[in-house]
Design an enzyme around this catalytic site. Structure first.
Site, mmCIF file in Angstrom:
data_model
loop_
_atom_site.group_PDB
_atom_site.id
_atom_site.type_symbol
_atom_site.label_atom_id
_atom_site.label_comp_id
_atom_site.label_asym_id
_atom_site.label_seq_id
_atom_site.Cartn_x
_atom_site.Cartn_y
_atom_site.Cartn_z
ATOM 1 N N ASP A 185 0.647 -0.936 -0.107
ATOM 2 C CA ASP A 185 -0.034 -0.151 0.099
ATOM 3 C C ASP A 185 0.611 1.631 0.301
ATOM 4 O OD1 ASP A 185 -1.893 1.502 0.421
ATOM 5 O OD2 ASP A 185 -1.537 1.519 2.507
ATOM 6 N N GLY A 228 -9.017 10.117 -5.252
ATOM 7 C CA GLY A 228 -9.675 10.121 -4.018
ATOM 8 C C GLY A 228 -10.024 11.623 -3.250
ATOM 9 N N CYS A 278 -7.715 13.528 -0.843
ATOM 10 C CA CYS A 278 -6.694 13.465 -1.800
ATOM 11 C C CYS A 278 -6.020 14.402 -2.877
ATOM 12 C CB CYS A 278 -6.430 12.582 -2.643
ATOM 13 S SG CYS A 278 -6.784 10.703 -2.133
ATOM 14 N N ASP A 294 -9.471 2.095 -7.961
ATOM 15 C CA ASP A 294 -9.104 2.633 -6.575
ATOM 16 C C ASP A 294 -9.127 4.615 -6.543
ATOM 17 O OD1 ASP A 294 -8.481 3.640 -3.480
ATOM 18 O OD2 ASP A 294 -6.365 3.015 -3.189
ATOM 19 N N GLY A 295 -10.278 4.888 -5.794
ATOM 20 C CA GLY A 295 -10.686 6.316 -5.214
ATOM 21 C C GLY A 295 -11.604 6.927 -6.489
ATOM 22 N N GLY A 335 -6.959 11.659 4.155
ATOM 23 C CA GLY A 335 -6.403 10.710 3.818
ATOM 24 C C GLY A 335 -5.315 11.014 4.218
ATOM 25 N N MET A 336 -4.839 9.617 3.764
ATOM 26 C CA MET A 336 -3.702 9.175 4.879
ATOM 27 C C MET A 336 -1.688 9.936 5.080
ATOM 28 S SD MET A 336 -4.853 6.662 6.671
ATOM 29 C CE MET A 336 -4.074 6.550 7.494
ATOM 30 N N GLU A 354 -26.891 18.907 -17.479
ATOM 31 C CA GLU A 354 -28.851 17.221 -17.187
ATOM 32 C C GLU A 354 -28.144 16.408 -16.193
ATOM 33 O OE1 GLU A 354 -30.779 15.908 -21.469
ATOM 34 O OE2 GLU A 354 -28.965 14.738 -20.527
HETATM 35 P P1 XMP Z 1 -11.985 7.814 -1.899
HETATM 36 O O1 XMP Z 1 -12.780 8.672 -3.128
HETATM 37 O O2 XMP Z 1 -12.930 6.606 -1.909
HETATM 38 O O3 XMP Z 1 -10.875 7.242 -2.459
HETATM 39 O O4 XMP Z 1 -12.098 8.117 -0.695
HETATM 40 C C1 XMP Z 1 -10.404 6.477 -0.993
HETATM 41 C C2 XMP Z 1 -8.582 6.043 -1.729
HETATM 42 O O5 XMP Z 1 -8.010 7.508 -1.410
HETATM 43 C C3 XMP Z 1 -6.204 7.473 -1.460
HETATM 44 N N1 XMP Z 1 -5.903 8.064 -0.168
HETATM 45 C C4 XMP Z 1 -5.228 8.940 -0.652
HETATM 46 N N2 XMP Z 1 -4.500 9.136 -1.511
HETATM 47 N N3 XMP Z 1 -3.976 11.617 -0.161
HETATM 48 C C5 XMP Z 1 -3.594 10.709 -1.752
HETATM 49 O O6 XMP Z 1 -3.338 11.264 -3.070
HETATM 50 C C6 XMP Z 1 -4.523 10.669 0.898
HETATM 51 O O7 XMP Z 1 -4.026 11.138 1.774
HETATM 52 C C7 XMP Z 1 -4.677 9.326 0.764
HETATM 53 N N4 XMP Z 1 -5.114 8.696 1.308
HETATM 54 C C8 XMP Z 1 -6.023 8.185 0.252
HETATM 55 C C9 XMP Z 1 -6.347 5.312 -1.310
HETATM 56 O O8 XMP Z 1 -5.985 5.150 -2.409
HETATM 57 C C10 XMP Z 1 -7.518 5.344 -0.938
HETATM 58 O O9 XMP Z 1 -8.237 4.257 -1.547
#
Ligand code: XMP
Length: 479
Positions: free
Chosen positions: A248, A303, A306, A339-340, A388-389, A469
């Site tokens: 990850d 994300g 993100c 993912d995201g 966000g991580m 629309e």
């Molecule tokens: P969603 O849109 O479903 O996306 O909320 C979840 C995914 O976001 C990623 N993720 C990050 N990407 N900075 C980033 O650029 C961050 O701090 C961060 N935290 C999470 C990750 O892939 C997750 O599954």
């Protein structure tokens, strides 16, 4: 000199074109898919490896519904191992220690006790743990305040119980036959050994089936990094029989990730499925597949929380990234996880149509009961944290777990943000809703399953007027 290599599209830039369909109802759609080369799922949903999304509760809910959860890695090795073990140990449908009450308690006390616990029934037992009856809210509703529990309960002679050792199918048959919501499990001496509720069984039926390992336990994945104690972490997770390790990292097309991937494949062979991500180009897919990846996770910057694209200027719009990578991964039969950036069941159908086998969800699953964290009231609205991580706050938390003091943040280029989102209740209902939306999407495209979706789907690119629309609706909703 840099060149422009093409056009990048994301979910909002396209719609799926409806196709001739022979399906009579969306119930004919089968959403079976694969998370990795060898892990089969019943619904294409994976929960994100984030500290506000996936720990054991979320992973249990996802696996029960037929998806899978990825336990995040922003905790000590010990804690992460415990979270995986909790999923593996979760009995699933049997409440091992149901709430009980004694027969001589006044009904007013029983009522208060139920309120406090938030349950609608209690098993009545004697001092030796033998079942005497069940008392429910309905029994209390019409009781005289001076009555005792034993005066109003359904007593043992009228009670249907499940003998210890019989299975959930038997419990369900009894429930159907007698129209019961709860059945106590008793041993040969009549002592209480557990409780099964119809609600829990129904919850598990959402996606058709649960994702189980070869020993019949719920399947679970866990995230690892590629620095520091990554190998120790991987070994510890392997020792509690995690089903999949997810490498990850924000940018996985690196020498380091390829080395780690090869080492893990060498160490574990096919015993643990290894997912590698995140990537956004076909070249990255080729390299990681050659190094042994059992699935690829796609998404650089789409994300909700993100900010990578803003901070670094780097990314590939998600739909294009998935489509480009799918061309490569299909040749090797390696599944893609999109993912995201997914906001709705419609986005999920688009991601799958583009070639993904599953989607990873953060935002949609955050804010639920099963997501880690407390409910807080923000401006009068019940909310939960979603971050966000790579946000500053998550960074501070991570550094302090390592026993360091993050006293100077001036050099930390955060690539994520933190926000409160409205509390959403149980994730079980959200998944149910999403699954129905996805099935509807398949039926519009005339697809009974993922293979047919991949074969049948065509996108139409939409312009500004069509965007309006499509998305300017009087009600703001997620799914
Ligand atoms: P969603 O849109 O479903 O996306 O909320 C979840 C995914 O976001 C990623 N993720 C990050 N990407 N900075 C980033 O650029 C961050 O701090 C961060 N935290 C999470 C990750 O892939 C997750 O599954």
């Amino acid at each position: 000199m840099a060149k422009i290599i093409g056009e990048g599209l994301s979910f909002d830039d396209v719609l799926l074109v409806p196709k001739y369909s022979e399906l009579e109802s969306r119930s004919e759609v089968n959403l079976e898919t694969r998370f990795t080369r060898k892990i089969k799922l019943y619904i294409p949903i994976v929960s994100a490896a984030m500290d506000t999304v996936t720990e054991s509760s979320m992973a249990i809910a996802l696996a029960r519904a037929g998806g899978i959860g990825v336990i995040h890695r922003f905790m000590t090795i010990n804690s992460q191992v415990k979270e995986v073990a909790k999923v593996k140990r979760s009995e699933g449908l049997v409440i091992e220690k149901p709430y009980t009450i004694e027969p001589k308690i006044p009904v007013s006390h029983a009522s208060e006790y139920m309120d406090r616990l938030g349950v609608s029934g209690l098993v009545v037992i004697d001092y030796d743990g033998r079942v005497l009856g069940i008392v429910t809210r309905r029994d209390l509703m019409f009781a005289d305040p001076n009555d005792l529990v034993e005066d109003v309960m359904t007593s043992r002679k009228d009670l249907v119980v499940l003998d210890e050792g019989r299975n959930i199918k038997d419990a369900w048959e009894l429930m159907k036959q007698h129209k019961l919501e709860k059945i106590p499990i008793v041993d040969k001496e009549g002592r209480l050994k557990g409780l099964v509720t119809a609600k829990d069984i129904l919850k598990r039926k959402i996606g058709g089936s649960s994702t189980l390992d070869s020993k019949g336990r719920l399947a679970v994945a866990a995230a690892i990094g590629v620095r520091g104690d990554w190998l120790e972490r991987a070994m510890a997770l392997y020792s509690v029989e995690v089903d999949s390790l997810v490498i990850d990292v924000a940018h996985a097309h690196t020498r380091r990730v390829i080395e780690v991937l090869k080492k893990l494949k060498n160490e574990f062979g096919d015993e643990v499925q290894i997912v590698a991500g995140n990537i956004a180009t076909p070249e990255a897919a080729e390299d990681l597949i050659s190094a042994g990846a059992d699935a690829l996770k796609v998404g650089i910057g789409p994300g909700y929380v993100c900010t990578t694209r803003i901070v670094t200027g780097v990314g590939v719009p998600q739909l294009t990234a998935v489509m480009n990578i799918a061309e490569v991964s299909k040749l090797y039969d390696i599944p893609i996880i999109a993912d995201g950036g997914i906001r709705s069941s419609g986005d999920i159908v688009k991601a799958l149509a583009a070639g993904a086998s599953t989607v990873m969800l953060g935002y949609i699953l955050a804010g639920t009961d099963e997501a880690p964290g407390r409910i807080v009231v923000v401006n009068g609205v019940k909310s939960k944290l979603y971050r966000g991580m790579a946000s500053v706050q998550a960074y501070i938390n991570r550094v302090s777990i390592d026993g360091e003091d993050p006293y100077d943040l001036s050099y930390y280029a955060s690539e994520g943000v933190e926000t409160y989102i409205p509390y959403k209740g149980s994730v079980v209902d959200i998944i149910k809703n999403i699954v129905n939306g996805i099935k509807s999407g398949f039926s519009y495209v005339g697809a009974r399953n993922l293979k047919e979706l991949w074969e049948n789907a065509t996108f139409i690119k939409i312009a500004g007027g069509a965007f309006k629309e499509t998305y300017s609706k009087p009600v703001k909703g997620l799914q």
